[in-house]
Design a protein around this motif. Structure first.
Motif, PDB file in Angstrom:
ATOM      1  N   LEU A   1       0.867  -1.173   0.000  1.00 50.82           N
ATOM      2  CA  LEU A   1       0.000   0.000   0.000  1.00 50.82           C
ATOM      3  C   LEU A   1       0.903   1.222   0.000  1.00 50.82           C
TER       4      LEU A   1
ATOM      5  N   PHE B   1       1.355   5.295  -0.036  1.00 48.56           N
ATOM      6  CA  PHE B   1       0.664   6.535   0.327  1.00 48.56           C
ATOM      7  C   PHE B   1       1.546   7.720  -0.038  1.00 48.56           C
TER       8      PHE B   1
ATOM      9  N   VAL C   1      -3.870   7.099  -0.880  1.00 50.87           N
ATOM     10  CA  VAL C   1      -3.341   5.781  -1.190  1.00 50.87           C
ATOM     11  C   VAL C   1      -3.393   5.532  -2.693  1.00 50.87           C
TER      12      VAL C   1
ATOM     13  N   GLY D   1      -4.746   3.851  -5.499  1.00 51.06           N
ATOM     14  CA  GLY D   1      -6.046   3.191  -5.593  1.00 51.06           C
ATOM     15  C   GLY D   1      -5.973   1.786  -6.147  1.00 51.06           C
TER      16      GLY D   1
ATOM     17  N   ARG E   1      -4.724  -0.524  -3.363  1.00 50.80           N
ATOM     18  CA  ARG E   1      -5.792  -0.727  -2.368  1.00 50.80           C
ATOM     19  C   ARG E   1      -6.844  -1.685  -2.893  1.00 50.80           C
ATOM     20  N   ASP E   2      -7.298  -1.467  -4.122  1.00 51.78           N
ATOM     21  CA  ASP E   2      -8.354  -2.307  -4.679  1.00 51.78           C
ATOM     22  C   ASP E   2      -7.882  -3.744  -4.867  1.00 51.78           C
TER      23      ASP E   2
ATOM     24  N   LEU F   1      -8.069  -5.352  -1.410  1.00 51.20           N
ATOM     25  CA  LEU F   1      -9.446  -5.594  -1.003  1.00 51.20           C
ATOM     26  C   LEU F   1     -10.070  -6.747  -1.781  1.00 51.20           C
TER      27      LEU F   1
ATOM     28  N   LEU G   1      -4.004   5.082   6.132  1.00 55.56           N
ATOM     29  CA  LEU G   1      -4.117   3.682   6.522  1.00 55.56           C
ATOM     30  C   LEU G   1      -5.388   3.401   7.310  1.00 55.56           C
TER      31      LEU G   1
ATOM     32  N   HIS H   1      -8.311   4.705   7.056  1.00 54.53           N
ATOM     33  CA  HIS H   1      -9.452   4.595   6.150  1.00 54.53           C
ATOM     34  C   HIS H   1      -9.404   3.304   5.341  1.00 54.53           C
ATOM     35  N   VAL H   2      -8.203   2.893   4.910  1.00 54.55           N
ATOM     36  CA  VAL H   2      -8.084   1.629   4.171  1.00 54.55           C
ATOM     37  C   VAL H   2      -8.500   0.464   5.065  1.00 54.55           C
TER      38      VAL H   2
ATOM     39  N   ARG I   1     -12.186   0.222   5.080  1.00 59.95           N
ATOM     40  CA  ARG I   1     -12.690  -0.423   3.863  1.00 59.95           C
ATOM     41  C   ARG I   1     -12.479  -1.934   3.925  1.00 59.95           C
ATOM     42  N   LEU I   2     -11.310  -2.329   4.432  1.00 64.62           N
ATOM     43  CA  LEU I   2     -11.012  -3.753   4.544  1.00 64.62           C
ATOM     44  C   LEU I   2     -12.005  -4.449   5.475  1.00 64.62           C
TER      45      LEU I   2
END
Length: 450
Positions: free
Chosen positions: A14, A16, A22, A24, A27-28, A31, A252, A254-255, A258-259
């Protein structure tokens, strides 16, 4: 980074930027894949001082390497956090090659090494001209005091020091914002003198200082400019510390939220070295309300205030730590590994913090026979030097005890890791001596990963 380049799999990164945004696609990918790979425990590691991605990934690969054999039945996944930080070339990392860690340069003191110039431009990409002006002054180290004041102004512009900056220290007074760093707004000559004297103390701890009875080096022109070099280093770290909090809270945290939505059964274990410890700790502040997927946090030589989690500060009961109470957002323990062999945090950090967190110069308090620990006391201590302080219920273990005992299921836990975190020369000592099988075992024990 391809998984085949790592010692473990599955591995994700990841990345940043300085504002906490981050990448994207990375991150995607995390996830989408973490549930597909049937990961049960996800270890997320944030580096501290670092110049480049290759150094970060090499650290992660080496630290993670023993984990599969230590927990052979665990369904583990690994994440390496990459964020814009830096390390100066004269800060050796044990067992790392010079190209990744500390290259020994042949430049005359206190000139700025080429590698440091490049690193400064990378972490402050809009300020290449300022970096060159700073480098020229360090090369020439002119005798006149006005040049030192000019140097201080340039350093302040480089790191964007502000008169009132809530990230200038790790403690917040209830009465208002924290003052900006005095080391960047006070008398530069006095600040440089104090840093020069602290450097000499660090050298003496490593057996490389001048003989007793020698002239006080901090009062010579060369000594003052050595202190100026250290001022640049500490000002840069002030900026990195501020950045680490931003990346943790806005990025981190916020990620991880989402996770928790995409893969709620995945147990997350946060690990941070140096300013990376501050990053993962501030990620707790960025977690959405109700998220309980963070099962442990392990700090390795954390470069932030040992009072960060305190509800009340011993020296000011009106004030609290910047992260007070946030350990309750962990569904498990916060484990802080520390070592007295870390001279970066035991000597330089208290002095820099004292200068950053008070409206008066430290110079008036430091006599000719000053001792950092005696003069500044515990008020300015760091997590990685003596552990979490002023938090009720904190448990303490030696490293041997931590590896044998069952660690507490919640709350703050201090682990004296000096048995393994002990190698490294001046100016940072053992600050980066963290690649040890025993510390990987602590991470597993904190998260109850088997």
């Amino acid at each position: 980074m391809a998984e085949r380049a790592m010692s473990v799999t599955p591995y994700w990164e990841l990345t940043f930027d300085a504002d906490g945004d981050v990448d994207g696609r990375e991150r995607d990918r995390l996830l989408a894949q973490v549930a597909q790979r049937k990961v049960h425990d996800l270890v997320v590691f944030a580096h501290g001082w670092n110049n480049e991605r290759s150094g970060a990934t090499r650290l992660y690969s080496r630290f993670f390497q023993p984990i599969p054999t230590l927990a052979p039945l665990a369904r583990l996944g690994y994440v390496g956090v990459v964020w814009p930080s830096m390390i100066f070339p004269d800060e050796p990392i044990p067992d790392f090659p010079a190209s990744v860690a500390a290259e020994v340069t042949a430049v005359a003191r206190p000139a700025l090494a080429k590698g440091a110039r490049q690193a400064l431009v990378e972490v402050f990409p809009d300020r290449a001209t300022l970096v060159e002006q700073i480098a020229r002054l360090l090369e020439r180290h002119p005798d006149e005091e006005a040049s030192l004041e000019t140097f201080g102004q340039l350093v302040r512009l480089l790191v964007e020091a502000r008169p009132q900056d809530a990230c200038a220290a790790d403690t917040l007074a209830t009465g208002g914002p924290v003052s900006g760093p005095e080391m960047l707004s006070g008398d530069t000559a006095l600040v440089c003198r104090d840093f020069a004297r602290a450097l000499d103390r660090v050298a003496s701890l490593h057996g490389t200082s001048a003989a007793p009875g020698a002239v006080d080096f901090s009062f010579t022109p060369a000594g003052l400019w050595d202190g100026a070099h250290e001022l640049l280093r500490q000002a840069t770290y002030y900026a990195m510390k501020r950045r680490a909090g931003t990346v943790g809270e806005r990025g981190l945290g916020h990620v991880l939220g989402r996770l928790a939505q995409e893969a709620p059964d995945v147990r997350v274990h946060l690990v941070g070295h140096s300013f990376g410890g501050r990053l993962v700790s501030f990620a707790l502040r960025g977690l959405p309300a109700g998220v309980r997927t963070v099962k442990s946090v392990t700090l390795l030589q954390g470069a932030f205030s040992h009072y960060a989690f305190a509800a009340r500060l011993p020296h000011d009961t009106r004030a609290s730590g910047a992260l007070h109470g946030l350990q309750s957002r962990i569904d498990g323990p916060l484990v802080c590994c520390y070592s007295h062999f870390d001279t970066a945090l035991g000597t330089m950090y208290p002095l820099a913090s004292r200068m950053a967190g008070d409206a008066r110069s430290a110079a008036g308090e430091l006599g000719a026979d000053f001792d950092i620990g005696r003069t500044l006391g515990p008020r300015w201590g760091a997590m990685g030097h003596d552990g979490v302080q002023a938090v009720d219920g904190t448990r303490a273990f030696t490293l041997a005890e931590a590896l044998k005992a069952k660690l507490p299921a919640s709350g703050c836990v201090n682990v004296d890791a000096a048995a393994v975190v002990r190698r490294g020369g001046p100016p940072t000592g053992a600050h980066s001596d963290i690649v040890h099988r025993e510390l990987a075992q602590v991470v597993l024990a904190a998260g109850r990963i088997r």
